[in-house]
Design an enzyme around this catalytic site. Structure first.
Site, short mmCIF file in Angstrom:
data_model
loop_
_atom_site.label_atom_id
_atom_site.label_comp_id
_atom_site.label_asym_id
_atom_site.label_seq_id
_atom_site.Cartn_x
_atom_site.Cartn_y
_atom_site.Cartn_z
N CYS A 48 -60.14 15.17 -1.10
CA CYS A 48 -59.40 14.01 -1.57
C CYS A 48 -58.95 14.39 -2.98
O CYS A 48 -59.77 14.65 -3.84
CB CYS A 48 -60.32 12.79 -1.60
SG CYS A 48 -59.60 11.36 -2.40
N ASN A 61 -58.60 3.96 -1.01
CA ASN A 61 -58.05 4.08 -2.37
C ASN A 61 -56.88 5.06 -2.44
O ASN A 61 -56.46 5.43 -3.53
CB ASN A 61 -59.14 4.49 -3.36
CG ASN A 61 -59.72 5.85 -3.03
OD1 ASN A 61 -59.54 6.39 -1.94
ND2 ASN A 61 -60.46 6.42 -3.98
N LEU A 105 -49.50 6.22 -3.17
CA LEU A 105 -48.39 6.94 -3.81
C LEU A 105 -47.82 5.98 -4.84
O LEU A 105 -47.49 4.84 -4.50
CB LEU A 105 -47.33 7.36 -2.79
CG LEU A 105 -46.17 8.21 -3.33
CD1 LEU A 105 -45.63 9.14 -2.24
CD2 LEU A 105 -45.03 7.37 -3.91
N HIS A 153 -52.23 10.33 -4.19
CA HIS A 153 -53.69 10.44 -4.07
C HIS A 153 -54.06 10.32 -2.60
O HIS A 153 -53.96 9.22 -2.02
CB HIS A 153 -54.37 9.34 -4.89
CG HIS A 153 -55.87 9.36 -4.81
ND1 HIS A 153 -56.64 8.24 -4.95
CD2 HIS A 153 -56.74 10.38 -4.58
CE1 HIS A 153 -57.93 8.55 -4.82
NE2 HIS A 153 -58.00 9.84 -4.59
N PRO A 198 -56.40 9.13 -12.06
CA PRO A 198 -55.76 7.84 -11.75
C PRO A 198 -56.65 6.66 -12.14
O PRO A 198 -57.88 6.74 -12.09
CB PRO A 198 -55.59 7.90 -10.23
CG PRO A 198 -56.65 8.84 -9.77
CD PRO A 198 -56.85 9.84 -10.87
N GLY A 199 -56.00 5.57 -12.54
CA GLY A 199 -56.70 4.32 -12.80
C GLY A 199 -56.41 3.34 -11.69
O GLY A 199 -56.12 3.72 -10.55
N HIS A 231 -62.96 11.96 -12.28
CA HIS A 231 -61.85 12.04 -11.32
C HIS A 231 -61.06 10.73 -11.23
O HIS A 231 -60.03 10.67 -10.57
CB HIS A 231 -62.36 12.43 -9.94
CG HIS A 231 -62.79 11.29 -9.06
ND1 HIS A 231 -63.72 10.34 -9.45
CD2 HIS A 231 -62.43 10.96 -7.79
CE1 HIS A 231 -63.89 9.48 -8.46
NE2 HIS A 231 -63.13 9.82 -7.46
N GLY A 232 -61.55 9.66 -11.88
CA GLY A 232 -60.85 8.39 -11.82
C GLY A 232 -61.57 7.35 -12.64
O GLY A 232 -62.35 7.68 -13.54
N LYS A 250 -49.59 1.59 -0.49
CA LYS A 250 -50.98 1.80 -0.12
C LYS A 250 -51.14 1.54 1.38
O LYS A 250 -50.30 0.90 2.00
CB LYS A 250 -51.91 0.85 -0.88
CG LYS A 250 -51.99 1.13 -2.37
CD LYS A 250 -53.04 0.28 -3.03
CE LYS A 250 -54.40 0.53 -2.46
NZ LYS A 250 -54.85 1.94 -2.62
#
Length: 452
Positions: free
Chosen positions: A77, A181, A184, A213, A343-344, A369-370, A451
């Protein structure tokens, strides 16, 4: 515990971390045979399966083990960041049209079907060659491979160790985003902290970027499922005892471990190819909706990072160089000068960082990683009842489209007097920046998202 369990965090984050079982899971990880130095957790740590998400454990390849639960179900992932030659301000009137077209074009959601039909032979080639397979068939450019972790391909993949069920799922999922989660997102470079580094990455203030992601879809999930059974059945054979069977493991040199690592690498290569295909599909949507030629869009890879993966790497431990198998579960490789994409949530921001020498010394070349979950998906959906999250995002300047009924709720952003699904990624990035295991380059603000 054979080694200490160490958490990279500050007082505010450690309070949130204590709210679930992640510290207990980290302590369990510290019991793995052959583990060296410490079981580590990044500030985005939260409860997972076996090892917590955000966990990093390194085992000696000669005397240690491999644990599928310490790598995770969604093998590789990862996150790909694309830059464009466009200013976000000039594209703003077309963001809704872009999001609608992306959502209509890219398969999203649970069980989403592939945008690329594969034969059994082609699937084997994908699992062998990764992103290079996709680039060689016109999905992007081969020159981009150097901007993908490991060149978009892990050596040592063994497609023959991937079960028939996993292969069946892979035949119909290449070029799909999935659910949970995964997303794009259209973004704008809102702030630049390190102008020199940003320029080197081709990034500038006000620029339109795209973040993808997703991972290995059903292939990786099935590989993990299959080998958890294999390693669980082998524990007694190797005289291994673990406090949690979710951390079932076998010696790195055992037949079971060799097969699992070959299958894991095959699934990781599928994920690299998946993000390559999705990036190409996104570029085509932009060209069609905006009426641009590829040279005018100028969409190129900034970098592509992998999570949920194990790699053989060399580090100095106890005064000598040792070959280690580094399990990164929900953690990002952060080698010196390597871009790190963090990413947030949909309503706030994401970050671009750079890895450092400190990471090599302190965290086996790893960082966050996030943002890290604050609420489980079930709890987030419950807390979101009665809220119109699409309207809330729209009011905040973010156009969102989701396939699944609860997709937005599971990942819900911050709202006044309401709990958010994720920690504030700024706080997580603050910690890793101050500790020095990765340093800030730029902050990205979401404009639109699709999503599953």
């Amino acid at each position: 515990m054979r080694v200490p369990a160490l958490v990279v965090a500050d007082e505010a984050l450690i309070t949130a971390i204590r709210s679930d079982a992640s510290l207990e899971q980290l302590a369990n990880g510290a019991t793995l045979p052959g583990i060296v130095r410490a079981a580590l957790a990044m500030p985005d740590i939260h409860q997972g399966y076996g090892l917590p998400v955000g966990g990093v454990v390194a085992t000696d390849v000669e005397r240690g083990v491999v644990s599928p639960g310490a790598i995770g179900f969604d093998i590789n992932c990862g996150v790909r960041l694309l830059r464009t030659g466009l200013d976000a301000a000039e594209v703003a009137p077309r963001v809704r049209a872009l999001v609608d077209a992306l959502h209509a074009t890219i398969p999203t959601g649970m069980g989403a079907r592939a945008s690329v039909a594969l034969t059994a032979r082609e699937l084997t080639a994908v699992m062998d060659d990764g992103a290079a397979w996709a680039a060689g068939r016109g999905y992007g450019e081969g020159g981009e491979l150097e901007r993908i972790e490991s060149g978009g391909r892990l050596e040592g993949a063994r497609p023959d160790c991937v079960s028939a069920r996993a292969r069946e799922r892979g035949l119909r999922q290449l070029g799909s985003l999935g659910s949970g989660n995964h997303f794009l997102e259209l973004q704008v470079v809102e702030e630049v902290y390190d102008a020199t580094a940003a320029t080197a990455l081709g990034m500038r203030l006000g620029q339109l970027t795209v973040m993808i992601h997703t991972g290995s879809r059903g292939v990786g999930h099935q590989v993990c499922t299959d080998y958890l059974k294999v390693t669980g059945a082998a524990l007694r054979r190797y005289g291994i005892s673990v406090p949690d069977r979710q951390l079932a493991c076998t010696p790195v040199g055992s037949a079971e471990a060799i097969d699992y690592l070959g299958a894991m690498r095959a699934a990781a290569n599928f994920a690299f190819a998946n993000r390559q295909v999705l990036a190409h599909a996104a570029a085509q949507v932009f060209e069609r909706v905006l009426g641009l030629m590829p040279r005018d869009l100028a969409m190129h890879v900034v970098y592509d990072v992998a999570h949920n993966i194990a790699k053989e790497e060399e580090y100095e431990v106890d005064g000598r160089r040792r070959r280690l198998l580094v399990h990164r579960k929900g953690a990002t490789r952060a080698f010196p000068g390597q871009p790190v994409i963090v990413p947030g949530d949909m309503g706030r921001y994401s970050y671009v960082l750079l890895g450092t020498d400190v990471a090599l010394r302190e965290t086996f070349g790893s960082t966050c990683h996030g943002a890290g979950r604050r609420l489980s998906r079930t709890a987030a959906v419950k807390a979101a009842r009665g809220r119109d999250l699409e309207a809330e995002l729209q009011a905040g300047g973010v156009v969102a489209r989701a396939t699944g009924r609860d997709a937005l709720a599971e990942e819900m952003p911050e709202a006044y007097e309401m709990p958010e699904a994720y920690k504030d990624v700024r706080e997580v990035v603050d910690v890793v920046h101050r500790f020095g295991i990765s340093t800030r380059v730029a902050r990205l603000k979401p404009l639109g998202v699709i999503k599953g």
